[in-house]
Design a protein around this motif. Structure first.
Motif, PDB file in Angstrom:
ATOM      1  N   THR A   5       7.175  -3.070  -6.273  1.00 16.21           N
ATOM      2  CA  THR A   5       6.888  -4.156  -5.372  1.00 16.21           C
ATOM      3  C   THR A   5       7.825  -4.911  -5.017  1.00 16.21           C
ATOM      4  OG1 THR A   5       6.431  -5.598  -7.014  1.00 16.21           O
ATOM      5  CG2 THR A   5       4.548  -4.462  -6.344  1.00 16.21           C
ATOM      6  N   SER A   7      -3.242   0.453  -3.472  1.00 13.79           N
ATOM      7  CA  SER A   7      -3.010  -0.963  -2.801  1.00 13.79           C
ATOM      8  C   SER A   7      -2.980  -1.884  -3.871  1.00 13.79           C
ATOM      9  CB  SER A   7      -3.911  -1.176  -1.919  1.00 13.79           C
ATOM     10  OG  SER A   7      -5.130  -1.338  -2.240  1.00 13.79           O
ATOM     11  N   LYS A  10       6.637  -3.556 -11.303  1.00 11.73           N
ATOM     12  CA  LYS A  10       6.670  -2.113 -10.977  1.00 11.73           C
ATOM     13  C   LYS A  10       5.645  -1.527 -11.661  1.00 11.73           C
ATOM     14  CE  LYS A  10      11.650  -2.160 -10.575  1.00 11.73           C
ATOM     15  NZ  LYS A  10      13.020  -1.844 -10.934  1.00 11.73           N
ATOM     16  N   GLU A  29       0.783  -1.112   0.009  1.00 10.59           N
ATOM     17  CA  GLU A  29       0.031   0.047   0.034  1.00 10.59           C
ATOM     18  C   GLU A  29       1.001   1.401   0.095  1.00 10.59           C
ATOM     19  OE1 GLU A  29      -2.928   0.191   3.115  1.00 10.59           O
ATOM     20  OE2 GLU A  29      -3.623  -1.857   2.740  1.00 10.59           O
ATOM     21  N   ILE A  30       0.472   2.338  -0.710  1.00  9.55           N
ATOM     22  CA  ILE A  30       0.984   3.395  -0.648  1.00  9.55           C
ATOM     23  C   ILE A  30       0.266   4.580  -0.951  1.00  9.55           C
ATOM     24  CG2 ILE A  30       1.362   3.456  -3.294  1.00  9.55           C
ATOM     25  CD1 ILE A  30       4.150   4.599  -2.797  1.00  9.55           C
ATOM     26  N   LEU A  71       4.606   2.541  -8.184  1.00 12.59           N
ATOM     27  CA  LEU A  71       4.788   1.547  -7.261  1.00 12.59           C
ATOM     28  C   LEU A  71       5.756   0.446  -7.569  1.00 12.59           C
ATOM     29  CD1 LEU A  71       0.797   0.677  -7.151  1.00 12.59           C
ATOM     30  CD2 LEU A  71       2.035   1.284  -5.060  1.00 12.59           C
TER      31      LEU A  71
END
Length: 866
Positions: free
Chosen positions: A864, A689, A820, A661-662, A862
């Motif tokens: 990961t 998320s 990503k 989550e960000i 994002l």
């Protein structure tokens, strides 16, 4: 060898096109059997320029380089291309309104080249030609045995007034303003009484010609739907007898003076039901005028821009309500919008074919006369299918509308595989440096073959429809039969990007001759035989159309049945929900014969089973994909053409293998927002998320605001997402691309291997194209290759979240570890075009940039791996 099936000219009043030029115009002919027609739909300004002298009327309204302005197409240009339409297989021409229009709307910075902003319903638009040109077009059509369909508008005129400030329904003069900066010489309607547009003028108020209302904000409110403005277009008070009589007089004129054979009725859903009964069926209405010219079956098909959610039919029922009742009839046909939306979901986006099967069944069950429902794949108001779907899928979509009940509609450029909605067909027109009238193009020849097939087959134009096969798991097989008297036609498609197993489909015994496939009409006599059931492999994106020949073995002694091999799955799986890896076991009575386990009918991923000497086999079925998913299993012995009965079950995995989550700052948008009334914070990402397990990745986006004011098909509007996936952790050998197609931007780091464009009317996955070594490095969307299935979408407006579920199986991904993701926002038109950015924001453009600025309002990265 390529076989063209015989092309039949169906209809009354067929006269040779070689009539002497000095003969009286052939304007009036009897109505055709509309079931037998194929419509070609042309946007007048963008079709063909037959008279350059009328292009520029000297008011700055003409510029072929500008998509907002007149481009030069006209009525003479249409007449000059009738041979082209007829060679394609069209039997009728539907053209956009040819009436006098508002040329430019300064407040909205857009022009009325399209014909839907009338200033005079009873005059020809000067850019399009003269009354004599329109009569010559009618004559040219009728001498070919073709028919003329005019697009008409009764809901509104142009953009002449509005409200600047809060609207008060108890005092409609408050904040009212007249757009008095409208185009010179084209300021207000010139036809009485439609010039009475000023709420501040007592004479105009007393005439009550317009509804003094703002734009619709709630499309589910019938009062707004029938009385408020559609996108700032002056809404006519169609309950006013003076308005009704003028509209009836205006449109009778085109039937009586030009010889129009049918009407397509624009924005019909925004006009009250009682109007349609009066307008069409009164003693001085349209049907009476048509009968007075010998047209006893005048077709009036309405635009009711509504769809239905998957496996639901509210859209069909909304459409049918505008047909009225036997005692109080209204329109006699409506355009097949629910089918249009389903074609996009199933064929472009890869949704289950069971959805399309259901839609076709509803079309037969709900519409009183499904054989005269115009069906389409593209039109002038929607994004092109090929802006989101592959060419192979587009061919399937065209094959559907030509083989199901209803009137096929070819939108100009479909036959040339165009991707831009309002691109001109003629060289020099908007978006076209060269002519698009190529009668030897592959797509032209394919549509030509479809038209010839349809017009030579009564089962296709008049027959019933029976669904024979479909898939509930995803893209795959669709099978249906059309039957009329002693004629039967079988249509099979595989919508998946993999070979699919068609297992045990019920089919009439006999021989079936293949007449068309995904390449067009076929010349070699391929025959399919059925003994009551059909099992076969269908290649990826296949189209197969067969005609029934005869019953197998007619007049011969019945053969003794052979022993059928035993093929069983012993594990109790039907209807079960699996939450972990599961051992499957079964028997096969011919151990030396290859046996496969086929998951979700996908033959490309079929698992070879090892069968012991005593006929036993077993297989550990992995259950890893996060979420709940319908599945099916078949056992298949390809050498025997034998398949077991499909077993359906569900897999359910609640806990992901990993998640992240960000958050993203609120209000960090890069540009000024568009200024129209529905524009807000829809482009502002606040959080994201991601969770994954097996081949599934779930991405949830939290937004500052979610709206659905335009009734978008995907459940949200006023924002588009372009999402890019760096899959180098899973695809280390793949090169990928750096530039982001059309966004004038690049990946912040790394390269992308999978892209996703999502907006209210589009949902498209794509990969870098093979045509360029570095795939889309130029940022041109022509350099990408579209793939499916697109992710499932769920929208929670109250929580302001969108959840996207990506399935990797069809993309060759068994997991998403290390992915990503770069998420960007902007906005697009309903046709799928990216909004402009200008120095100052306007109603429909972002502000604070220029033509070279990146088209990214907000973004989020994002990774990961961290």
């Amino acid at each position: 060898m390529r076989l063209l099936l015989p092309l039949l000219l169906v209809g009354s009043g067929c006269v040779s096109a070689a009539e002497p030029t000095n003969a009286e115009p052939l304007l009036h002919v009897p109505s055709p059997d509309w079931r037998e027609q194929i419509i070609y739909f042309a946007l007048t300004d963008r079709f063909n320029d037959g008279d350059p002298s009328n292009n520029d009327q000297g008011a700055g309204e003409f510029d072929p380089k500008d998509h907002r302005k007149f481009s030069g197409g006209d009525l003479k240009g249409m007449k000059a291309r009738l041979d082209y339409m007829q060679q394609l297989g069209a039997t009728a021409l539907w053209l956009t309104p040819p009436v006098a229009n508002q040329w430019w709307y300064p407040k909205g910075q857009y022009g009325g080249y399209h014909g839907y902003w009338a200033t005079d319903f009873k005059s020809i638009e000067p850019h399009f030609g003269t009354l004599e040109d329109y009569q010559a077009l009618s004559d040219g059509l009728h001498r070919r045995g073709m028919y003329l369909i005019q697009d008409i508008v009764v809901n509104h005129t142009g953009n002449f007034f509005g409200y600047e400030g809060e609207y008060d329904p108890l005092n409609t003069a408050k904040n009212f303003t007249v757009f008095d900066d409208a185009h010179p010489g084209n300021r207000f309607p010139t036809q009485a009484p439609f010039e009475l547009v000023d709420r501040h003028n007592p004479e105009h108020v007393a005439a009550d010609i317009y509804h003094w209302t703002p734009p619709i904000t709630d499309y589910k409110d019938p009062a707004q739907e029938f009385t408020h403005q559609l996108a700032n277009l002056a809404d006519l008070n169609t309950t006013n007898p003076k308005v009704r009589e003028t509209l009836k007089d205006s449109y009778r004129y085109w039937i009586e003076t030009v010889g129009v054979d049918a009407f397509r009725v624009d924005t019909a859903k925004y006009v009250e039901h009682d109007f349609w009964n009066d307008f069409l069926h009164a003693s001085n209405g349209i049907m009476a005028a048509a009968k007075g010219t010998g047209r006893n079956d005048f077709l009036a098909f309405g635009e009711i821009f509504d769809g239905s959610a998957p496996m639901e039919n509210s859209g069909e029922h909304k459409l049918v309500s505008f047909l009225g009742t036997e005692d109080k009839p209204e329109l006699n046909s409506v355009i097949g919008f629910p089918l249009y939306f389903e074609l996009g979901r199933v064929l472009a986006e890869g949704a289950p074919t069971a959805q399309l099967a259901y839609r076709l069944e509803q079309q037969m069950a709900v519409y009183p006369n499904p054989w005269v429902i115009p069906n389409f794949v593209d039109n002038h108001d929607t994004r092109r299918f090929l802006s989101s779907g592959s060419l192979a899928s587009f061919r399937q979509a065209m094959a559907v509308i030509f083989t199901v009940p209803g009137i096929p509609v070819i939108y100009q450029g479909d036959e040339q595989a165009l991707t831009q909605t309002r691109q001109a067909m003629f060289a020099g027109g908007y978006g076209s440096k060269q002519s698009q009238f190529d009668t030897n193009s592959a797509m032209f020849r394919f549509v030509q073959d479809l038209a010839a097939l349809r017009l030579s087959d009564k089962a296709l134009t008049r027959g019933d429809l029976t669904i024979l096969a479909s898939s509930s798991q995803g893209a795959g097989v669709l099978g249906f039969e059309r039957s009329y008297q002693d004629q039967q036609t079988l249509i099979l498609m595989n919508t998946a990007q993999s070979s699919q197993l068609l297992a045990n489909m019920p089919l009439q015994s006999g021989h079936w001759l293949l007449v068309l496939d995904e390449n067009g009409a076929v010349a070699d006599k391929q025959v399919l035989s059925s003994s009551g059931e059909l099992t076969m492999s269908l290649p990826a994106k296949a189209i197969r159309v067969y005609r029934w020949l005869e019953e197998s073995g007619r007049g011969q002694p019945e053969a003794m049945p052979e022993m059928t091999p035993e093929l069983t799955l012993e594990t109790q799986l039907q209807g079960q929900t699996l939450t972990s890896d599961t051992l499957l076991q079964g028997r096969f009575s011919q151990p030396g014969t290859p046996l496969q386990l086929v998951l979700n009918s996908n033959l490309d991923t079929a698992v070879p089973l090892t069968v012991s000497a005593d006929g036993r086999w077993q297989y550990q079925l992995p259950v890893r994909s996060v979420g709940e998913w319908p599945q099916s299993i078949n056992l298949y012995a390809p050498e025997l053409g034998l398949a077991g009965k499909a077993v359906s079950f569900t897999t359910q995995v609640r806990n992901p293998a990993w998640q992240l989550e960000i958050t993203d700052p609120v209000g960090d948008e890069k540009y000024q927002r568009p200024q129209h009334v529905n524009s807000g914070a829809q482009r502002d990402i606040t959080a994201a998320s991601v969770r994954s397990g097996g081949s599934v990745l779930e991405l949830t986006l939290s937004m500052a605001e979610i709206s659905n004011s335009w009734l978008p098909a995907q459940g949200f509007d006023n924002v588009s997402f372009d999402i890019y996936f760096d899959l180098s952790s899973q695809l280390p050998e793949a090169k990928g691309a750096k530039a982001l197609p059309s966004l004038k931007a690049s990946m912040p780091e790394g390269r992308w291997h999978l892209g996703h464009t999502l907006h209210g009317w589009g949902n498209t996955l794509f990969i870098p194209g093979e045509s360029q070594p570095d795939g889309a490095e130029s940022g041109n969307t022509d350099a990408i290759q579209r793939v499916a299935p697109a992710p499932q979408i769920s929208v929670d407006k109250a929580a302001a979240t969108l959840t996207l579920k990506y399935r990797g199986e069809g993309l060759g991904l068994k997991q998403w570890d290390g992915v990503k993701i770069y998420i960007t926002t902007w906005d697009r038109s309903g046709e799928g075009d990216l909004r402009l950015v200008t120095p100052e924001a306007t109603s429909w453009s972002f502000g604070g940039g220029n033509s070279q600025s990146p088209l990214i309002m907000d973004s989020l990265w994002l990774d990961t791996q961290h």
